[in-house]
Design an enzyme around this catalytic site. Sequence first.
Site, PDB file in Angstrom:
ATOM      1  N   GLY A  39      48.021  60.493-111.882  1.00 27.96           N
ATOM      2  CA  GLY A  39      47.740  62.063-112.260  1.00 27.96           C
ATOM      3  C   GLY A  39      46.861  62.718-111.900  1.00 27.96           C
ATOM      4  O   GLY A  39      47.154  63.768-111.210  1.00 27.96           O
ATOM      5  N   PRO A  40      45.394  62.278-112.254  1.00 23.03           N
ATOM      6  CA  PRO A  40      44.344  62.987-111.210  1.00 23.03           C
ATOM      7  C   PRO A  40      44.278  62.253-110.115  1.00 23.03           C
ATOM      8  O   PRO A  40      44.485  61.479-109.216  1.00 23.03           O
ATOM      9  CB  PRO A  40      43.008  61.728-112.062  1.00 23.03           C
ATOM     10  CG  PRO A  40      43.594  61.380-113.153  1.00 23.03           C
ATOM     11  CD  PRO A  40      45.201  61.194-112.907  1.00 23.03           C
ATOM     12  N   ASP A  68      50.390  66.893-101.227  1.00 25.82           N
ATOM     13  CA  ASP A  68      49.193  67.588-100.717  1.00 25.82           C
ATOM     14  C   ASP A  68      48.088  67.850-101.412  1.00 25.82           C
ATOM     15  O   ASP A  68      46.367  67.344-100.860  1.00 25.82           O
ATOM     16  CB  ASP A  68      49.129  68.957-100.367  1.00 25.82           C
ATOM     17  CG  ASP A  68      50.405  69.006 -98.921  1.00 25.82           C
ATOM     18  OD1 ASP A  68      50.043  68.026 -97.614  1.00 25.82           O
ATOM     19  OD2 ASP A  68      51.392  69.971 -99.044  1.00 25.82           O
ATOM     20  N   GLY A  69      47.492  67.776-102.947  1.00 24.67           N
ATOM     21  CA  GLY A  69      47.104  67.633-103.518  1.00 24.67           C
ATOM     22  C   GLY A  69      46.256  66.635-103.423  1.00 24.67           C
ATOM     23  O   GLY A  69      45.000  66.356-103.667  1.00 24.67           O
ATOM     24  N   ASN A  95      55.648  68.026 -97.508  1.00 22.77           N
ATOM     25  CA  ASN A  95      55.992  69.844 -98.229  1.00 22.77           C
ATOM     26  C   ASN A  95      55.451  70.774 -97.274  1.00 22.77           C
ATOM     27  O   ASN A  95      56.161  71.747 -98.147  1.00 22.77           O
ATOM     28  CB  ASN A  95      57.239  69.300 -99.368  1.00 22.77           C
ATOM     29  CG  ASN A  95      55.668  68.946-100.666  1.00 22.77           C
ATOM     30  OD1 ASN A  95      54.863  70.329-100.425  1.00 22.77           O
ATOM     31  ND2 ASN A  95      56.430  68.288-101.366  1.00 22.77           N
ATOM     32  N   HIS A 105      58.223  72.238-108.529  1.00 19.58           N
ATOM     33  CA  HIS A 105      57.289  71.663-108.529  1.00 19.58           C
ATOM     34  C   HIS A 105      56.970  71.725-109.752  1.00 19.58           C
ATOM     35  O   HIS A 105      56.718  69.935-110.123  1.00 19.58           O
ATOM     36  CB  HIS A 105      55.540  72.866-107.631  1.00 19.58           C
ATOM     37  CG  HIS A 105      55.025  71.776-108.337  1.00 19.58           C
ATOM     38  ND1 HIS A 105      54.538  70.722-106.919  1.00 19.58           N
ATOM     39  CD2 HIS A 105      53.443  71.486-108.905  1.00 19.58           C
ATOM     40  CE1 HIS A 105      53.238  70.003-108.254  1.00 19.58           C
ATOM     41  NE2 HIS A 105      52.461  70.413-109.054  1.00 19.58           N
ATOM     42  N   ARG A 118      16.614  46.498-114.071  1.00 18.93           N
ATOM     43  CA  ARG A 118      17.185  46.431-112.908  1.00 18.93           C
ATOM     44  C   ARG A 118      17.582  45.735-112.063  1.00 18.93           C
ATOM     45  O   ARG A 118      18.241  44.813-111.863  1.00 18.93           O
ATOM     46  CB  ARG A 118      17.641  48.011-111.568  1.00 18.93           C
ATOM     47  CG  ARG A 118      15.491  48.325-111.522  1.00 18.93           C
ATOM     48  CD  ARG A 118      15.703  49.346-110.045  1.00 18.93           C
ATOM     49  NE  ARG A 118      14.335  48.965-110.109  1.00 18.93           N
ATOM     50  CZ  ARG A 118      13.882  49.683-108.457  1.00 18.93           C
ATOM     51  NH1 ARG A 118      14.688  50.137-107.691  1.00 18.93           N
ATOM     52  NH2 ARG A 118      12.686  50.270-108.267  1.00 18.93           N
ATOM     53  N   GLU A 154      30.914  57.394-104.469  1.00 24.69           N
ATOM     54  CA  GLU A 154      30.746  56.757-105.992  1.00 24.69           C
ATOM     55  C   GLU A 154      31.795  57.490-106.280  1.00 24.69           C
ATOM     56  O   GLU A 154      32.293  56.217-106.620  1.00 24.69           O
ATOM     57  CB  GLU A 154      29.819  57.954-106.879  1.00 24.69           C
ATOM     58  CG  GLU A 154      28.158  58.489-106.483  1.00 24.69           C
ATOM     59  CD  GLU A 154      28.028  58.843-105.063  1.00 24.69           C
ATOM     60  OE1 GLU A 154      26.579  58.862-104.838  1.00 24.69           O
ATOM     61  OE2 GLU A 154      28.503  59.316-104.946  1.00 24.69           O
ATOM     62  N   PHE A 168      24.057  60.370-110.837  1.00 27.25           N
ATOM     63  CA  PHE A 168      25.527  60.328-109.990  1.00 27.25           C
ATOM     64  C   PHE A 168      25.591  60.079-110.341  1.00 27.25           C
ATOM     65  O   PHE A 168      27.490  59.579-109.874  1.00 27.25           O
ATOM     66  CB  PHE A 168      25.282  60.050-108.469  1.00 27.25           C
ATOM     67  CG  PHE A 168      23.588  60.342-107.828  1.00 27.25           C
ATOM     68  CD1 PHE A 168      23.548  61.673-108.195  1.00 27.25           C
ATOM     69  CD2 PHE A 168      22.760  59.553-107.026  1.00 27.25           C
ATOM     70  CE1 PHE A 168      22.205  62.315-107.542  1.00 27.25           C
ATOM     71  CE2 PHE A 168      21.724  59.979-106.268  1.00 27.25           C
ATOM     72  CZ  PHE A 168      21.593  61.462-106.333  1.00 27.25           C
ATOM     73  N   HIS A 190      17.902  53.577-113.030  1.00 27.65           N
ATOM     74  CA  HIS A 190      17.018  54.216-112.660  1.00 27.65           C
ATOM     75  C   HIS A 190      17.286  56.118-113.626  1.00 27.65           C
ATOM     76  O   HIS A 190      18.162  57.064-113.042  1.00 27.65           O
ATOM     77  CB  HIS A 190      17.060  55.471-110.812  1.00 27.65           C
ATOM     78  CG  HIS A 190      16.926  55.009-109.869  1.00 27.65           C
ATOM     79  ND1 HIS A 190      17.362  53.667-109.737  1.00 27.65           N
ATOM     80  CD2 HIS A 190      15.580  55.318-109.513  1.00 27.65           C
ATOM     81  CE1 HIS A 190      16.952  52.791-108.659  1.00 27.65           C
ATOM     82  NE2 HIS A 190      15.365  53.728-108.122  1.00 27.65           N
TER      83      HIS A 190
END
Length: 674
Positions: free
Chosen positions: A125-126, A166-167, A196, A272, A368, A421, A447, A471
């Site tokens: 969907g996204p 296209d999206g 299309n 659409h 880390r 990312e 990020f 970080h």
Amino acid sequence: MSATMERQDQQGGLAWPVTAALRALAMDAVEAAKSGHPGAPMGMAEIAAVLWRSVLRHDPADPRWPDRDRFVLSNGHASMLLYGLLHLTGYDLPIAELKRFRQLHSKTPGHPEYGMTPGVETTTGPLGQGLANAVGMALAEKTLAAQFNRPGHTIVDHRTFVFMGDGCLMEGISHEAASLAGRLGLGKLIAFWDDNGISIDGKVEEWFADDTPARFRAYGWQVLTGVDGHDPAAIAAAVALALAATDRPTLICCRTTIGRGAPTKQGHQDTHGAPLGAEEIARARAAMGWTHPPFHVPADVYAAWDCRPRGKALSADWATRFAAYAAAYPDLAAEFERRLAGDLPEGFAAAADAALAAETAAGSVATRKAGQIALGAFAKALPELIGGSADLAHSNLTIHAGSTPVTRDPAGNQVFFGVREFGMSAIANGLALHGGFVPFVATFLVFSDYARNAVRMSALMGLRVVYVFTHDSIAVGEDGPTHQPIEHVESLRLIPGLDVWRPADAAETAVAWQAALARRDGPTALILTRQALPPQPAEGLADLPATGARVLVGPADAVATLVATGSEVRIATEAAAALAAEGVPVRVVSMPCVERFEAQPAAARAALVPADRPVVVIEAGTTRGWRGLAGPSGRVIGVDRFGESAPEKDLLKLFGFTAAAVAEVVRETVGAAA
């Protein structure tokens, strides 16, 4: 099948009953729901028919058999195309569920959802994320094949197909994922572009004039252009060329008409995302020669679509081959089944003990670095661990002694994702969805915003993905506010189903890794420091996966409770020592995982953080999420503005993260409560 049906089956065309059925089901379901997207299902009907009826290796009676081809509908708004395909080919998706399209608790939600509908491989969907998921699935297939196939015994050999519009291509994640797919040479990945020329706002040429074929060629893909998306023969020929190119992924550019078959609306943006309306549906039925009432499919059309006999033969053949493989390589076969089941190996507990022992010996280290130690210990026991970093592996410390890049050895376990990312995280979701792997990915915490929607999708699907975010605070120092995360930890905690761990020392880091790997129902984020942290007492470590918190300093006569996470736990214990010397006893609680703490019964939470005394919370981030725990009589020491560029020690002093400053807040709080 009738003679007429056979002739039409060969010729295709708008009156082809096979595709007319798909179009009619899409129109009828969207009309019944009074919402949905009929345009793409109607425009991609021929592409879907060719792929699902004669190319896709799938078994409707066994949607999860290991060597099935994977199909991803990246343009997930076209969900009725997928539901129609699943229903017609014989999956357990009865017509009653199509009639309940987009209704409460149906198996046909507005966008496909993993785990809800048989045959749906991922939640889409996204836009663009489905393509990235497909890249992860194709990478999983290639790596798993290299790890398990043996001469004369091929048990992993399937393709990944993805539909996209296209999206999907406008979203930046498509660049990230497609670029990496080309570099990895994922020859069993085949994408169909529904070209299309239409999106929600109209003709895309006004805002999307990219030379898409050139773009994908630059990525290293085979690109097939000029394919008539309504000509079954042309589509089949393109698919054959795609399947023959085993050294690189393929993009098939299919020119289509959105809403094809709707006489007055096809080719227009109105098809659409809105029902066609009763009058247009009647016209479309007439244009297709489809005389049947809504949701009715004749028996001969069902027979033309039925993939159950072919699917049964395909999955049975694989079962026979796997039996021969198991006879020749019993240990490998057992390991293959274990990994696909998602079970941890018998040696996992020993690996956890080894990780904890290694951390205990490490002394004062950045978490880390502790994460790297733990990762190395677990990787020895878990060959399914695969992952890497967004061009920060040497900062995130996600390379271990057993790391082997997949670009150098297809049976490897390390992926250099580059500065991608979002793509990295969605690819990790694809690896997890495929099965056989536990992916981990890493970047700086600040990020995580780039990756956030893919992290959300991990949680929505309940995937075992480990996110390593390092970080983690203003202690990043000189890099300044652009690199100092303020709101990020709390914003991650807002994602339902995501466990967020911010360990206070090396031992808690090992426990956090253990909890992340043992968890089967969702993702985990590990929030780790750049700066070294001293070891804390070992009390309560064994209970952390269940409790999410532990008591480090617990005088019976404590007049207040200090709750801290990560690097601020050290400051809390130092403040407690100073206060104790003054005759002000305080309890110190390390709470690396708020989600695990909050999941405990009220009595268990109260045993850790008593409700009858003031609470002071310390975390180098936004304070809003902690105010409930602190309550009206407590305080939250945090950061509610962006940081500054300066050395770590200066910033900690500026923002009040010193033992002296914390002790003063406790004195004030206790005094006010008294």
